[in-house]
Each structure stands twice: as structure tokens, then as C-alpha cells.
Design a protein around this motif. Structure first.
Motif, PDB file in Angstrom:
ATOM      1  N   SER A   1     -30.608  20.963  19.551  1.00  0.00           N
ATOM      2  CA  SER A   1     -31.696  21.221  18.580  1.00  0.00           C
ATOM      3  C   SER A   1     -32.250  19.892  18.100  1.00  0.00           C
ATOM      4  O   SER A   1     -31.946  19.424  17.000  1.00  0.00           O
ATOM      5  CB  SER A   1     -31.154  22.050  17.405  1.00  0.00           C
ATOM      6  N   ILE A   2     -33.070  19.254  18.939  1.00  0.00           N
ATOM      7  CA  ILE A   2     -33.630  17.940  18.617  1.00  0.00           C
ATOM      8  C   ILE A   2     -35.110  18.124  18.258  1.00  0.00           C
ATOM      9  O   ILE A   2     -35.873  18.715  19.021  1.00  0.00           O
ATOM     10  CB  ILE A   2     -33.475  16.972  19.809  1.00  0.00           C
ATOM     11  N   TYR A   3     -35.452  17.620  17.077  1.00  0.00           N
ATOM     12  CA  TYR A   3     -36.818  17.750  16.568  1.00  0.00           C
ATOM     13  C   TYR A   3     -37.273  16.394  16.048  1.00  0.00           C
ATOM     14  O   TYR A   3     -36.449  15.475  15.842  1.00  0.00           O
ATOM     15  CB  TYR A   3     -36.871  18.774  15.424  1.00  0.00           C
ATOM     16  N   PRO A   4     -38.572  16.231  15.802  1.00  0.00           N
ATOM     17  CA  PRO A   4     -39.046  14.987  15.163  1.00  0.00           C
ATOM     18  C   PRO A   4     -38.352  14.778  13.810  1.00  0.00           C
ATOM     19  O   PRO A   4     -37.915  15.749  13.166  1.00  0.00           O
ATOM     20  CB  PRO A   4     -40.550  15.246  14.994  1.00  0.00           C
ATOM     21  N   PRO A   5     -38.263  13.527  13.358  1.00  0.00           N
ATOM     22  CA  PRO A   5     -37.428  13.202  12.181  1.00  0.00           C
ATOM     23  C   PRO A   5     -37.695  14.052  10.938  1.00  0.00           C
ATOM     24  O   PRO A   5     -36.766  14.463  10.255  1.00  0.00           O
ATOM     25  CB  PRO A   5     -37.761  11.730  11.917  1.00  0.00           C
ATOM     26  N   ASN A   6     -38.956  14.337  10.617  1.00  0.00           N
ATOM     27  CA  ASN A   6     -39.271  15.042   9.372  1.00  0.00           C
ATOM     28  C   ASN A   6     -39.687  16.498   9.587  1.00  0.00           C
ATOM     29  O   ASN A   6     -40.169  17.148   8.658  1.00  0.00           O
ATOM     30  CB  ASN A   6     -40.397  14.312   8.626  1.00  0.00           C
TER      31      ASN A   6
ATOM     32  N   THR B   1     -38.591  13.955  20.144  1.00  0.00           N
ATOM     33  CA  THR B   1     -38.642  13.389  18.780  1.00  0.00           C
ATOM     34  C   THR B   1     -40.046  12.937  18.382  1.00  0.00           C
ATOM     35  O   THR B   1     -40.264  12.538  17.238  1.00  0.00           O
ATOM     36  CB  THR B   1     -37.686  12.189  18.675  1.00  0.00           C
ATOM     37  N   ASN B   2     -40.996  12.989  19.324  1.00  0.00           N
ATOM     38  CA  ASN B   2     -42.382  12.589  19.010  1.00  0.00           C
ATOM     39  C   ASN B   2     -43.080  13.737  18.281  1.00  0.00           C
ATOM     40  O   ASN B   2     -43.262  14.824  18.824  1.00  0.00           O
ATOM     41  CB  ASN B   2     -43.113  12.245  20.306  1.00  0.00           C
ATOM     42  N   ASP B   3     -43.494  13.443  17.044  1.00  0.00           N
ATOM     43  CA  ASP B   3     -44.119  14.484  16.215  1.00  0.00           C
ATOM     44  C   ASP B   3     -45.448  14.954  16.812  1.00  0.00           C
ATOM     45  O   ASP B   3     -45.830  16.119  16.663  1.00  0.00           O
ATOM     46  CB  ASP B   3     -44.329  13.930  14.801  1.00  0.00           C
ATOM     47  N   ASP B   4     -46.148  14.068  17.509  1.00  0.00           N
ATOM     48  CA  ASP B   4     -47.451  14.435  18.077  1.00  0.00           C
ATOM     49  C   ASP B   4     -47.318  15.437  19.222  1.00  0.00           C
ATOM     50  O   ASP B   4     -48.277  16.154  19.533  1.00  0.00           O
ATOM     51  CB  ASP B   4     -48.167  13.181  18.584  1.00  0.00           C
ATOM     52  N   LEU B   5     -46.160  15.458  19.869  1.00  0.00           N
ATOM     53  CA  LEU B   5     -45.985  16.350  21.015  1.00  0.00           C
ATOM     54  C   LEU B   5     -45.436  17.725  20.613  1.00  0.00           C
ATOM     55  O   LEU B   5     -45.339  18.620  21.454  1.00  0.00           O
ATOM     56  CB  LEU B   5     -45.025  15.701  22.035  1.00  0.00           C
ATOM     57  N   MET B   6     -45.055  17.849  19.367  1.00  0.00           N
ATOM     58  CA  MET B   6     -44.452  19.117  18.923  1.00  0.00           C
ATOM     59  C   MET B   6     -45.509  20.232  18.900  1.00  0.00           C
ATOM     60  O   MET B   6     -46.598  20.053  18.369  1.00  0.00           O
ATOM     61  CB  MET B   6     -43.836  18.946  17.535  1.00  0.00           C
ATOM     62  N   GLU B   7     -45.177  21.380  19.491  1.00  0.00           N
ATOM     63  CA  GLU B   7     -46.140  22.468  19.618  1.00  0.00           C
ATOM     64  C   GLU B   7     -46.345  23.194  18.296  1.00  0.00           C
ATOM     65  O   GLU B   7     -45.420  23.269  17.465  1.00  0.00           O
ATOM     66  CB  GLU B   7     -45.661  23.462  20.676  1.00  0.00           C
ATOM     67  N   MET B   8     -47.522  23.746  18.109  1.00  0.00           N
ATOM     68  CA  MET B   8     -47.832  24.481  16.883  1.00  0.00           C
ATOM     69  C   MET B   8     -46.966  25.738  16.761  1.00  0.00           C
ATOM     70  O   MET B   8     -46.589  26.133  15.643  1.00  0.00           O
ATOM     71  CB  MET B   8     -49.322  24.857  16.862  1.00  0.00           C
TER      72      MET B   8
ATOM     73  N   LEU C   1     -34.327  28.857  18.961  1.00  0.00           N
ATOM     74  CA  LEU C   1     -35.565  28.091  19.005  1.00  0.00           C
ATOM     75  C   LEU C   1     -35.334  26.749  19.706  1.00  0.00           C
ATOM     76  O   LEU C   1     -34.340  26.082  19.464  1.00  0.00           O
ATOM     77  CB  LEU C   1     -36.056  27.867  17.565  1.00  0.00           C
ATOM     78  N   ARG C   2     -36.292  26.357  20.582  1.00  0.00           N
ATOM     79  CA  ARG C   2     -36.189  25.084  21.289  1.00  0.00           C
ATOM     80  C   ARG C   2     -37.499  24.311  21.132  1.00  0.00           C
ATOM     81  O   ARG C   2     -38.576  24.889  21.243  1.00  0.00           O
ATOM     82  CB  ARG C   2     -35.914  25.305  22.780  1.00  0.00           C
ATOM     83  N   ASN C   3     -37.390  23.022  20.919  1.00  0.00           N
ATOM     84  CA  ASN C   3     -38.560  22.159  20.776  1.00  0.00           C
ATOM     85  C   ASN C   3     -38.983  21.656  22.156  1.00  0.00           C
ATOM     86  O   ASN C   3     -38.963  20.452  22.433  1.00  0.00           O
ATOM     87  CB  ASN C   3     -38.219  20.999  19.836  1.00  0.00           C
ATOM     88  N   HIS C   4     -39.344  22.593  23.036  1.00  0.00           N
ATOM     89  CA  HIS C   4     -39.677  22.218  24.408  1.00  0.00           C
ATOM     90  C   HIS C   4     -41.194  22.249  24.599  1.00  0.00           C
ATOM     91  O   HIS C   4     -41.784  23.312  24.787  1.00  0.00           O
ATOM     92  CB  HIS C   4     -39.006  23.183  25.399  1.00  0.00           C
ATOM     93  N   ASN C   5     -41.797  21.089  24.520  1.00  0.00           N
ATOM     94  CA  ASN C   5     -43.236  20.989  24.770  1.00  0.00           C
ATOM     95  C   ASN C   5     -43.482  20.889  26.276  1.00  0.00           C
ATOM     96  O   ASN C   5     -42.543  20.655  27.054  1.00  0.00           O
ATOM     97  CB  ASN C   5     -43.818  19.792  24.023  1.00  0.00           C
ATOM     98  N   PRO C   6     -44.718  21.030  26.746  1.00  0.00           N
ATOM     99  CA  PRO C   6     -44.993  21.005  28.204  1.00  0.00           C
ATOM    100  C   PRO C   6     -44.536  19.715  28.872  1.00  0.00           C
ATOM    101  O   PRO C   6     -44.012  19.751  29.990  1.00  0.00           O
ATOM    102  CB  PRO C   6     -46.520  21.161  28.262  1.00  0.00           C
TER     103      PRO C   6
END
Length: 641
Positions: A300-305, A150-157, A250-255
Motif C-alpha cells: 500500500s504505497i501512496y504519495p507522502p500526503n 509515490t509521485n502525487d501527479d501520477l495518482m489517479e482521481m 485498494l491499489r495505487n496502480h496508475n497506467p
């Protein structure tokens, strides 16, 4: 066209009969006072109003009016349902179909589950301190997984780019969808589609298995789009399905998340391997924790916005598809009460009263089809005539033992391999019907079999029950002797007797007729006894004073006074026999209306089920009307003395 005409005639009949009834009330002079049954006579126009209202309700709630006036509506609603089905998964991710984000609900739920497990571990009296410390560490690590998603800063480009791509695809689809010529079908594709439309048939098409000659399930809703509007929704549904699949892959899997979840899985796996056989509870807790971690991994968990653009695109498309539906939405709301057409993948079905309440036009068409001897039901016609040799009837009536009691021996073949018939052998052929005479038409089929079972069971019940009931009403010994027996078996439901009787007498007609006989017998006995014991004593005294014998009193006083109760008992017995017949044919049978209904139930053939219900109702009505005529003709004094 037929449904439209019938609907119009129903409205005309209802309005005309109501106006006629109101006019009759104003002009008719009735001398009978309130409470006099004469005031209830007549009123055919109200019968028409009542029957028309029932038929109109049936036409409306079975969606037959929709089929008659908007025959393409089901096909178009099917294509709309395909769009809704393709869009449903995406809509559930956002506060569109639900009140909150699905990911919000999942986060809340998994945090709650992890906290509960943590409390259970802390309060466990079975786990030792070392186990508690290790399991609570696993729980905390799993809880810490969620902020990594859920951290927007960790979301990959790359994840952002794919979400933007999906959003753009939906926006592009929305734009194209509103164009008149979407999906830009070529002439060749259109020709192929129209050919497929012609081959698939119309709404509620009846299929007949040519091999067995039996009616199969109905095709509820044709799925190939038949109109331009339907084609538009069908094409959009296919595109949306591809977009939806892409989103859910699609998965929001950052390192950081990948490393953390891998570490949790490896640690739990190593920990469970290190446990002994007596540490099963600790192993179970560790297993439950890693299950929750996997659910978080695949959610499918992503940052709030992060999905705001995608949500807006879905809302815009949803609005556009509603606009394109136009008048079809009103047809759906008004002419498809209590449900609509739903889709599951490429298939569509009726969901609501239109599914279980068959359309009158379909039911009538299927009934006409079933009346054909070549179709029938399970290779047996509903009702037909066959030519039967009279010898078979003679063989059915005469018992075989007549030949056995005759002197002499049955014929034996000679050394030449021939059989010379003698008198005893000839009699055996006669009583078994093994000869040819002339043929006569005889009805047969499911309806005839059920009718004869009810008729014979009822007749046997009347023949034995009425004399016995009269005897019990006039004789102290008969009443005392038979009353306990009758009162003991009368309250037992017929269904309780059915397994025993069918086990003893078999599944053929004898068992079913005997069961119906038992049902009608108790009713006829009670009715006849009540009629005999209810005869006015003044009439009996008058007959005695005029010198009448016991036989004459029974013939001219008691029996005529008992007839109203006896005929009322017959009317009650008819209804009970029909109800019991269906139950008996449900349990065992290869013919009959109950058998047809039982088989139709297994294959969800609602039209056939309703046909059997109507047939039973009509046959019961015919029985009842016949009895009413008999009562009016032979008991004219009923209700007047």
C-alpha cells in the motif's frame, strides 16, 4: 459473590493478624534467648497472614478479583479488543502504532534489497558481462517502479475518490459511535442478542462432555456482547473490518506503473526461458528481482500526503473509542495485571497471567466437578469408594502356583458338557479369587492409585533400606560389599531408570512401584547408615559396661540414636517419590495424578494442571505432617541432646 466475600475476609484476616502479632510482641515475655528453637514455636497468626497473602496474590493475578467484582468486564474488553483487532491493520499503515509509515519502511527495505542484489551481481565471478548487464537493467527498472507510486501527479482521481470515501466512512462511524443509542438496535435484534447471551454462559464457563463424562476445555471469554457498551464496540468492529478490507483491496496502480511492472515481468519471464541449464545463478537472480517487484506491486504505497485525511480520521476514531470506554480502561489496567483480553476475528481469549494461572473459583468448581464419580477424569473418578468382594483380595494375595503344586489333575468336562469340580480345581478358584464372599468398601481412582504407588514404594524402601543401612554402618564387610553398588546407582536420576524399568516390568503398577522403591532405597540406606555410624561412642561403651548384649545395644542404643536420621530420610524420600511418580506416570500409565496432568497439558487445561499440583502438594504435606507427629511422639529427645 463468593470471590468478593473471600477477598474481603482475606483483607480482614491479614490486617487483624498483623495487629494481633504486633500486640503479642509488646506483651509476651519470652525467656528463651536468641537462637533457642523455642522462640520459633507458635505464631499461627503469621501462618494465616502468609497463606492469605498467597491466596490474595493468586486471586489478583488470575483475574479472579476482576471476575468477582466486574463480571461483565471480560465481555466488554472482548468487544474493545475486536475494535482494536479490526483497526490494527489500518493503524500499522500510519505513524500511530509505529514510528513511521509502513509504506516508508517498505520502500526503504525494498530499495536496500535491490541495492544489495545489484552489488552482488556486479561483484559476481560466476556471471558473465552480458548476464550482469541484463540483470542490473532489471534491478534499475524495479527501483524505478517506486517513484511511479509515490509521485502525487501520477495518482489517479479514482484512487483519490476511494480514499476520500473510506475516510468519510470512518468519520461517519466516529460520529455515530459517540451517540448513546448506537448501533440503533431494534427490539427484535435485542431479544435475539440477549437470548444468545444467555445461551453462551458466563466468563470461564466449564463444559462437560455428556457422552464421555469428561471435562473439556473452558470457554474463556463469552463473545456475544452482553452490555450496551459492548454492543457498541462490537458493531463498530464489524464496520471497521469492512472499511479495513476495502482499504487493503485498494491499489495505487496508475497506467505508468501497470505498464512498467508488466514490462518487467514479461522481460524477466522471457529472459529466464532463454537461459540454459548452466545459467541457474542468473535465473535465480532474475527470480529474486521479480519477487521484489511483486512485493512493491501489492504494497500500500501512496504519495507522502495522500493519506493524511485517512490518518486523521483513524486518530479521531481511536480517541473517541477510548473516551467511550470510560471506566473500563481503569478496570483493565488495575484488575487485569500482566495482560488483557485479546481478540482474533470474532473470538476472544485471555492473554497474560489470567490465561495460565487459573482462577481459584474456577479451579475449585472444576475440582468439585471432577470429584463426582460420574465425571472424574477420562471416565475414572479422582477418589471414590467401590464395593469389592473379599475373594478378589484373597486372590490377589495368594499366588496361583499353590494350586499347581498340589497333587492331582484339574477338572475336565464330561461328555454331558458339565464340569465336576474337584479339590485341585477348588483350590485354584480360591487362589484366583474366583468365588463370592462378602463385599467391603475399597477406595479407587487417580488419587488412590498414585497414593498407593508412593506408599508401597516407600514402605518397601524402608523395609529393605533401613536394616541394610544399619548393617553397613556397623559391619566392615557390609559397608565394603554394598557401598560401591549403592554409590553407583544413587546419583543416576530416576528418570534415567524409568524407560528401562517400564520396558522390563511393563506399564502397570509393578514397574512404577519398583521405580519408587529404587528411589527410596538409596535414601533410606544412606540415612540409616549415617544414623548408625553417628551414634556416640560413650553411649555404646556405657551399654557395654552395664553388660548389654549386642542385640540389646542395637535395640536400645544404636537404633534409637539412628531414628532422627531415618525419619529425616523418610521425609526426603517422600518428596523424591512424588516427583518420580509424576515422571513415571508421564511416561506410561492410564491412571494416577501424573497421567491426569499429562493429558491436561495436551489440551491446555490449566485448571486441571493446577488441581493435580495442589493434590500432590496436599498429599505430600499430609505425609510430612504425619511424620512430624511421629517424630514428636516417638523421638522426643531429638534436638535436645
Amino acid at each position: 459473590m463468593l470471590t468478593q466475600i473471600v477477598t474481603f475476609l482475606i483483607f480482614v484476616a491479614i490486617i487483624g493478624c498483623i495487629l494481633y502479632g504486633r500486640r503479642l510482641i509488646r506483651t509476651e515475655k519470652v525467656d528463651a534467648v536468641f537462637g533457642n528453637p523455642e522462640r520459633a514455636k507458635g505464631g499461627v497468626h503469621w501462618v494465616i497472614v502468609g497463606s492469605s497473602a498467597i491466596l490474595l496474590t493468586w486471586l489478583y493475578y488470575s483475574w479472579d478479583i476482576a471476575k468477582g467484582f466486574y463480571p461483565q468486564s471480560a465481555n466488554e474488553l472482548c468487544q474493545v479488543a475486536k475494535v482494536n483487532d479490526s483497526l490494527l491493520g489500518l493503524k500499522y499503515q500510519f505513524p500511530i502504532a509505529e514510528r513511521q509509515f509502513k509504506s516508508t519502511y517498505q520502500i526503504e527495505n525494498e530499495n536496500k534489497n535491490l541495492e544489495e542484489i545489484k552489488i552482488e551481481i556486479e561483484n559476481s565471478s560466476v556471471l558473465n558481462n552480458q548476464e550482469k548487464t541484463q540483470l542490473i537493467s532489471f534491478t534499475d527498472n524495479t527501483i524505478n517502479l517506486i517513484p511511479l507510486l509515490t509521485n502525487d501527479d501520477l495518482m489517479e482521481m479514482e484512487t483519490r475518490r476511494q480514499i476520500d470515501e473510506i475516510t468519510e466512512e470512518i468519520n461517519f462511524l466516529t460520529s455515530n459511535f459517540q451517540k448513546p443509542d448506537y448501533p440503533f438496535e431494534t427490539d427484535s435484534d435485542k431479544a435475539n442478542r440477549l437470548k444468545a447471551v444467555e445461551e453462551q454462559g458466563g466468563w470461564s464457563l466449564v463444559k462437560v462432555d455428556a457422552g464421555s463424562g469428561s471435562i473439556e476445555n473452558t470457554i474463556e471469554v463469552p463473545t456475544v456482547p452482553a452490555t450496551d457498551r459492548g454492543l457498541k464496540f462490537n458493531a463498530a468492529a464489524q464496520e471497521l473490518k469492512i472499511i479495513s478490507d476495502k482499504f487493503f483491496k485498494l491499489r495505487n496502480h496508475n497506467p505508468q506503473f501497470k505498464n512498467s511492472i508488466k514490462q518487467i515481468k514479461d522481460d524477466v519471464k522471457a529472459y529466464r526461458k532463454s537461459l540454459g541449464d548452466n545459467q541457474e545463478i542468473a535465473s535465480t537472480y532474475a527470480k529474486d528481482i521479480v519477487k521484489i517487484a511483486r512485493r512493491i506491486e501489492f504494497a500500500s504505497i501512496y504519495p507522502p500526503n495522500a493519506l493524511d485525511g485517512l490518518q486523521k480520521a483513524i486518530v479521531e476514531f481511536d480517541k473517541a473509542q477510548r473516551d467511550v470506554q470510560g471506566g473500563l480502561r481503569f478496570v483493565d489496567i488495575i484488575f487485569f495485571p500482566t495482560g488483557t483480553i485479546v481478540a482474533s476475528g470474532d473470538n476472544c481469549s485471555e492473554q497474560g497471567s489470567g490465561r495460565w494461572l487459573p482462577k481459584p473459583s474456577d479451579t475449585f468448581n472444576k475440582f468439585i466437578l471432577m470429584l463426582k464419580p460420574s465425571v472424574g477424569y477420562k471416565d475414572i473418578p479422582l477418589l471414590w469408594i467401590e464395593m469389592v468382594d473379599v475373594s478378589k483380595m484373597i486372590g490377589f494375595i495368594l499366588p496361583d502356583w499353590i494350586a499347581d503344586i498340589l497333587p492331582g489333575e484339574y477338572p475336565v468336562h464330561t461328555k454331558d458338557g458339565k464340569v465336576e469340580q474337584n479339590f485341585k480345581g477348588g483350590v485354584l478358584k480360591l487362589v484366583t479369587g474366583d468365588f463370592e464372599l462378602f463385599k467391603v468398601p475399597v477406595p479407587y481412582g487417580h488419587i488412590w492409585d498414585s497414593f498407593m504407588r508412593v506408599f508401597l514404594g516407600l514402605v518397601f524402601g524402608i523395609i529393605i533400606g533401613v536394616p541394610l543401612g544399619l548393617f553397613m554402618g556397623l559391619n566392615r564387610f557390609a559397608k565394603g560389599f554394598f557401598d560401591p553398588l549403592i554409590e553407583l546407582y544413587r546419583p543416576v536420576p530416576p528418570l534415567a531408570w524409568a524407560p528401562l524399568i517400564i520396558s522390563v516390568l511393563g506399564i502397570d503398577n509393578s514397574g512404577k512401584i519398583f521405580l519408587l522403591f529404587m528411589v527410596s532405597l538409596s535414601i533410606m540406606i544412606i540415612s540409616a547408615r549415617a544414623g548408625a555410624s553417628g551414634t556416640q561412642l560413650s553411649k555404646i561403651h556405657a551399654a557395654h559396661s552395664l553388660g548389654a548384649s549386642k542385640k540389646q545395644i542395637l535395640r536400645y542404643v544404636i537404633f534409637p540414636n539412628s531414628l532422627p536420621e531415618i525419619l529425616t530420610g523418610i521425609r526426603v524420600a517422600v518428596g523424591m517419590c512424588w516427583g518420580t511418580l509424576v515422571a513415571a506416570e508421564f511416561l506410561a500409565g492410564t491412571t494416577g495424578i501424573g497421567f491426569v496432568e499429562n493429558v491436561a497439558k495436551k489440551y491446555f487445561q490449566y485448571e486441571v494442571i493446577w488441581i493435580t499440583i495442589f493434590i500432590m502438594g496436599l498429599l505430600g504435606l499430609l505425609f510430612d505432617i504425619t511424620l512430624r507427629k511421629l517424630i514428636d511422639k516417638y523421638i522426643p529427645w531429638r534436638g535436645k541432646g
